[in-house]
Design an enzyme around this catalytic site. Structure first.
Site, PDB file in Angstrom:
ATOM      1  N   SER A 155      89.037  68.734 -14.722  1.00 35.84           N
ATOM      2  CA  SER A 155      89.820  68.659 -13.489  1.00 35.84           C
ATOM      3  C   SER A 155      89.339  67.452 -12.708  1.00 35.84           C
ATOM      4  O   SER A 155      88.275  67.492 -12.095  1.00 35.84           O
ATOM      5  CB  SER A 155      89.619  69.930 -12.669  1.00 35.84           C
ATOM      6  N   LEU A 156      90.110  66.397 -12.756  1.00 40.28           N
ATOM      7  CA  LEU A 156      89.672  65.145 -12.133  1.00 40.28           C
ATOM      8  C   LEU A 156      90.182  65.056 -10.691  1.00 40.28           C
ATOM      9  O   LEU A 156      89.402  64.893  -9.761  1.00 40.28           O
ATOM     10  CB  LEU A 156      90.174  63.969 -12.986  1.00 40.28           C
ATOM     11  N   HIS A 157      91.490  65.120 -10.544  1.00 41.58           N
ATOM     12  CA  HIS A 157      92.158  65.212  -9.235  1.00 41.58           C
ATOM     13  C   HIS A 157      91.985  64.032  -8.277  1.00 41.58           C
ATOM     14  O   HIS A 157      92.532  64.065  -7.174  1.00 41.58           O
ATOM     15  CB  HIS A 157      91.755  66.493  -8.483  1.00 41.58           C
ATOM     16  N   CYS A 169      92.008  75.382  -3.835  1.00 42.99           N
ATOM     17  CA  CYS A 169      92.087  76.448  -4.837  1.00 42.99           C
ATOM     18  C   CYS A 169      91.927  77.831  -4.227  1.00 42.99           C
ATOM     19  O   CYS A 169      91.089  78.044  -3.352  1.00 42.99           O
ATOM     20  CB  CYS A 169      91.011  76.205  -5.893  1.00 42.99           C
ATOM     21  N   CYS A 206      84.514  82.355  -7.521  1.00 47.62           N
ATOM     22  CA  CYS A 206      84.007  81.053  -7.947  1.00 47.62           C
ATOM     23  C   CYS A 206      83.182  80.471  -6.810  1.00 47.62           C
ATOM     24  O   CYS A 206      83.487  80.688  -5.645  1.00 47.62           O
ATOM     25  CB  CYS A 206      85.206  80.149  -8.252  1.00 47.62           C
ATOM     26  N   GLU A 229      92.248  88.173 -12.983  1.00 49.11           N
ATOM     27  CA  GLU A 229      93.616  87.888 -13.422  1.00 49.11           C
ATOM     28  C   GLU A 229      93.650  87.293 -14.822  1.00 49.11           C
ATOM     29  O   GLU A 229      92.779  86.522 -15.202  1.00 49.11           O
ATOM     30  CB  GLU A 229      94.236  86.826 -12.512  1.00 49.11           C
ATOM     31  N   CYS A 232      96.156  80.299 -10.596  1.00 44.62           N
ATOM     32  CA  CYS A 232      94.947  81.123 -10.661  1.00 44.62           C
ATOM     33  C   CYS A 232      94.444  81.528  -9.284  1.00 44.62           C
ATOM     34  O   CYS A 232      94.386  80.735  -8.367  1.00 44.62           O
ATOM     35  CB  CYS A 232      93.848  80.410 -11.431  1.00 44.62           C
ATOM     36  N   ASN A 267     100.202  73.740  -6.431  1.00 44.53           N
ATOM     37  CA  ASN A 267     100.703  75.074  -6.141  1.00 44.53           C
ATOM     38  C   ASN A 267     100.365  75.389  -4.708  1.00 44.53           C
ATOM     39  O   ASN A 267      99.206  75.275  -4.296  1.00 44.53           O
ATOM     40  CB  ASN A 267     100.001  76.108  -7.030  1.00 44.53           C
ATOM     41  N   SER A 291      88.489  74.257 -19.612  1.00 42.03           N
ATOM     42  CA  SER A 291      88.626  73.293 -18.509  1.00 42.03           C
ATOM     43  C   SER A 291      87.428  73.427 -17.576  1.00 42.03           C
ATOM     44  O   SER A 291      87.038  74.534 -17.212  1.00 42.03           O
ATOM     45  CB  SER A 291      89.912  73.600 -17.741  1.00 42.03           C
ATOM     46  N   GLY A 319      87.384  80.996 -11.906  1.00 44.10           N
ATOM     47  CA  GLY A 319      85.989  80.720 -12.221  1.00 44.10           C
ATOM     48  C   GLY A 319      85.757  79.377 -12.878  1.00 44.10           C
ATOM     49  O   GLY A 319      86.686  78.717 -13.326  1.00 44.10           O
ATOM     50  N   GLU A 320      84.487  78.984 -12.906  1.00 42.32           N
ATOM     51  CA  GLU A 320      84.083  77.751 -13.584  1.00 42.32           C
ATOM     52  C   GLU A 320      83.414  78.154 -14.908  1.00 42.32           C
ATOM     53  O   GLU A 320      82.310  78.696 -14.910  1.00 42.32           O
ATOM     54  CB  GLU A 320      83.098  76.974 -12.686  1.00 42.32           C
ATOM     55  N   CYS A 360      95.894  82.722 -20.545  1.00 41.92           N
ATOM     56  CA  CYS A 360      94.946  82.038 -19.667  1.00 41.92           C
ATOM     57  C   CYS A 360      93.935  83.073 -19.174  1.00 41.92           C
ATOM     58  O   CYS A 360      94.311  84.057 -18.540  1.00 41.92           O
ATOM     59  CB  CYS A 360      95.728  81.427 -18.502  1.00 41.92           C
ATOM     60  N   CYS A 388      86.467  74.276  -4.271  1.00 43.65           N
ATOM     61  CA  CYS A 388      87.515  73.247  -4.280  1.00 43.65           C
ATOM     62  C   CYS A 388      88.478  73.563  -3.138  1.00 43.65           C
ATOM     63  O   CYS A 388      88.907  74.711  -2.982  1.00 43.65           O
ATOM     64  CB  CYS A 388      88.261  73.219  -5.607  1.00 43.65           C
TER      65      CYS A 388
HETATM   66  N1  SAH Z   1      86.972  75.747 -12.765  1.00 43.98           N
HETATM   67  C1  SAH Z   1      87.667  75.149 -13.884  1.00 43.98           C
HETATM   68  C2  SAH Z   1      88.694  76.074 -14.472  1.00 43.98           C
HETATM   69  C3  SAH Z   1      89.902  76.341 -13.588  1.00 43.98           C
HETATM   70  S1  SAH Z   1      91.283  75.639 -14.361  1.00 43.98           S
HETATM   71  C4  SAH Z   1      88.233  73.821 -13.474  1.00 43.98           C
HETATM   72  O1  SAH Z   1      88.122  73.470 -12.305  1.00 43.98           O
HETATM   73  O2  SAH Z   1      88.722  73.095 -14.327  1.00 43.98           O
HETATM   74  C5  SAH Z   1      92.488  75.715 -13.165  1.00 43.98           C
HETATM   75  C6  SAH Z   1      93.107  74.365 -12.846  1.00 43.98           C
HETATM   76  O3  SAH Z   1      94.020  74.534 -11.766  1.00 43.98           O
HETATM   77  C7  SAH Z   1      92.080  73.355 -12.383  1.00 43.98           C
HETATM   78  O4  SAH Z   1      92.430  72.080 -12.814  1.00 43.98           O
HETATM   79  C8  SAH Z   1      92.207  73.461 -10.882  1.00 43.98           C
HETATM   80  O5  SAH Z   1      91.683  72.335 -10.256  1.00 43.98           O
HETATM   81  C9  SAH Z   1      93.702  73.631 -10.725  1.00 43.98           C
HETATM   82  N2  SAH Z   1      94.126  74.198  -9.440  1.00 43.98           N
HETATM   83  C10 SAH Z   1      93.509  75.094  -8.674  1.00 43.98           C
HETATM   84  N3  SAH Z   1      94.211  75.342  -7.551  1.00 43.98           N
HETATM   85  C11 SAH Z   1      95.318  74.587  -7.618  1.00 43.98           C
HETATM   86  C12 SAH Z   1      96.446  74.393  -6.750  1.00 43.98           C
HETATM   87  N4  SAH Z   1      96.560  75.035  -5.606  1.00 43.98           N
HETATM   88  N5  SAH Z   1      97.392  73.551  -7.188  1.00 43.98           N
HETATM   89  C13 SAH Z   1      97.287  72.893  -8.368  1.00 43.98           C
HETATM   90  N6  SAH Z   1      96.256  73.031  -9.217  1.00 43.98           N
HETATM   91  C14 SAH Z   1      95.275  73.851  -8.831  1.00 43.98           C
END
Ligand code: SAH
Length: 361
Positions: free
Chosen positions: A229-231, A131, A124, A104, A348, A305, A206, A174-175, A117, A128
């Site tokens: 991506s800290l979260h 995701c 991947c 995508e 994504c 999302n 990212s 992907g990472e 993007c 996570c």
């Molecule tokens: N693998 C890399 C690049 C992906 S960036 C990374 O983890 O940073 C995509 C961003 O969207 C990341 O911050 C990921 O954690 C976030 N993401 C993935 N699924 C999501 C979801 N369902 N809701 C909100 N953010 C999400």
């Protein structure tokens, strides 16, 4: 634990893309086949300025050279399988690669320009738990040229209205740091003044926090925007959300980020997805402020999302604002990410996940 990448995933058995070559690599290939070096710039011009889609069109090259290019490299544009347009102008593309996998790419329109993007891997391996991109595991890394081709393909669509891709975010499937070499070549090619000439400050990558590569990336000295991506504000919560944290725990991640900032002088962006009742309380916000108070950064709060396969719920708007205010009152620079393309599965992995499900029905 995360599985290491296999040879098949890192070196897929497909024809090398011409778009994977940096100018000096193209020139080295020309020297190898006893062609003059200046042809390199000519080829680059055909690829990135005139944006042709076959070697045949490179009419100022001798026929023999065009044949050798054809023999050694793949030039065909990505095949557009699906194009979804959102009411806000966001366009999501599903492209098919030469070996049939799909990826995508998303075009977002902002007041300040067009941003795209891009995807770096088919699937991947990170797992996570929120995701969609990771649902089927990792198939393979993209070649640098397959990442470049995404930008080119969207640029071709914009050529029709004389517009330009002005910024690139590497936040698709992907990472990126699992495909470090491909990523670096990609960045150099789109940044090159004879390539797509997209300025480093208009490019953002990212990572989920693959620590050894954060050190490596810091040492590259690129002026590219860097997001993590800290979260989560503590290592337990983070491990629950992101298995990568079990391999590279939060304290190691923060050390690598401090190193990055010291080395580059740049600030970083922390992406923080708000997952209902998991990481979205005022206590979490305070814990986050404690964690990052000495770090030059910006926090991007992302309303989750919804992914049907995952059972996270959205944080209510009032709670998102409370979270934001807590951070701001603690002197942390933070904003809420504007959502785009909500009506077209633009997060994504969502479109690809849907497509895969249809395939397996
Ligand atoms: N693998 C890399 C690049 C992906 S960036 C990374 O983890 O940073 C995509 C961003 O969207 C990341 O911050 C990921 O954690 C976030 N993401 C993935 N699924 C999501 C979801 N369902 N809701 C909100 N953010 C999400």
């Amino acid at each position: 634990m995360l599985k290491p990448l296999t040879e098949k995933q890192t070196k897929p058995n497909i024809k090398p893309s011409i778009f994977s070559l940096e100018l000096h690599e193209l020139e080295a290939w020309l020297t190898d086949i006893r062609e003059p070096k200046f042809r390199g710039k000519q080829i680059f011009e055909w690829l990135y300025k005139k944006r042709v889609s076959s070697f045949e069109e490179m009419t100022n090259l001798p026929l023999g050279l065009r044949e050798k290019l054809e023999r050694d490299y793949y030039i065909k544009p990505l095949k557009e399988v699906v194009r979804q347009e959102s009411s806000d102008g966001t366009i999501k593309f599903l492209f098919e690669l030469q070996d049939g996998y799909s990826i995508e790419t998303v075009l977002m329109r902002h007041e300040y320009g067009n941003s795209i993007c891009v995807t770096t891997q088919v699937g991947c391996r990170l797992g996570c738990t929120f995701c969609a991109s990771t649902l089927g595991g990792l198939k393979r890394n993209l070649q640098a040229g397959e990442i470049v081709a995404q930008v080119l393909q969207v640029q071709r669509a914009l050529d029709e209205t004389d517009e330009r891709v002005s910024s690139v975010v590497v936040m698709g499937i992907g990472e990126p740091f699992d495909n470090y070499e491909g990523l670096m070549s990609f960045l150099k090619i789109i940044n090159h003044d004879q390539g797509l000439n997209i300025g480093a400050r208009h490019i953002t990558i990212s990572t989920s926090g693959v620590v050894p590569y954060i050190y490596k990336f810091a040492d590259e000295g690129m002026q590219i925007n860097f997001a993590i991506s800290l979260h989560a504000p503590n290592t337990e919560t983070r491990s629950r959300l992101m298995p990568v944290n079990r391999m590279y725990p939060l304290n190691e991640l923060m050390d690598s980020i401090r190193y990055y900032i010291k080395k580059t002088g740049r600030r970083v962006t922390f992406e923080y997805g708000l997952f209902g009742k998991v990481n979205d309380s005022v206590d979490h916000a305070n814990e986050l402020a404690d964690l990052i108070k000495d770090i030059k950064c910006h926090v991007n709060l992302i309303p989750v999302n919804y992914v049907p396969e995952r059972d996270y719920v959205r944080t209510p708007k009032t709670q998102i604002f409370k979270f934001l205010e807590t951070l701001t009152s603690r002197g942390i620079n933070a904003t809420i990410r504007r959502e785009q393309g909500h009506d077209i599965d633009a997060a994504c992995g969502q479109l690809r996940a849907k497509e895969r499900k249809e395939e397996t029905r």
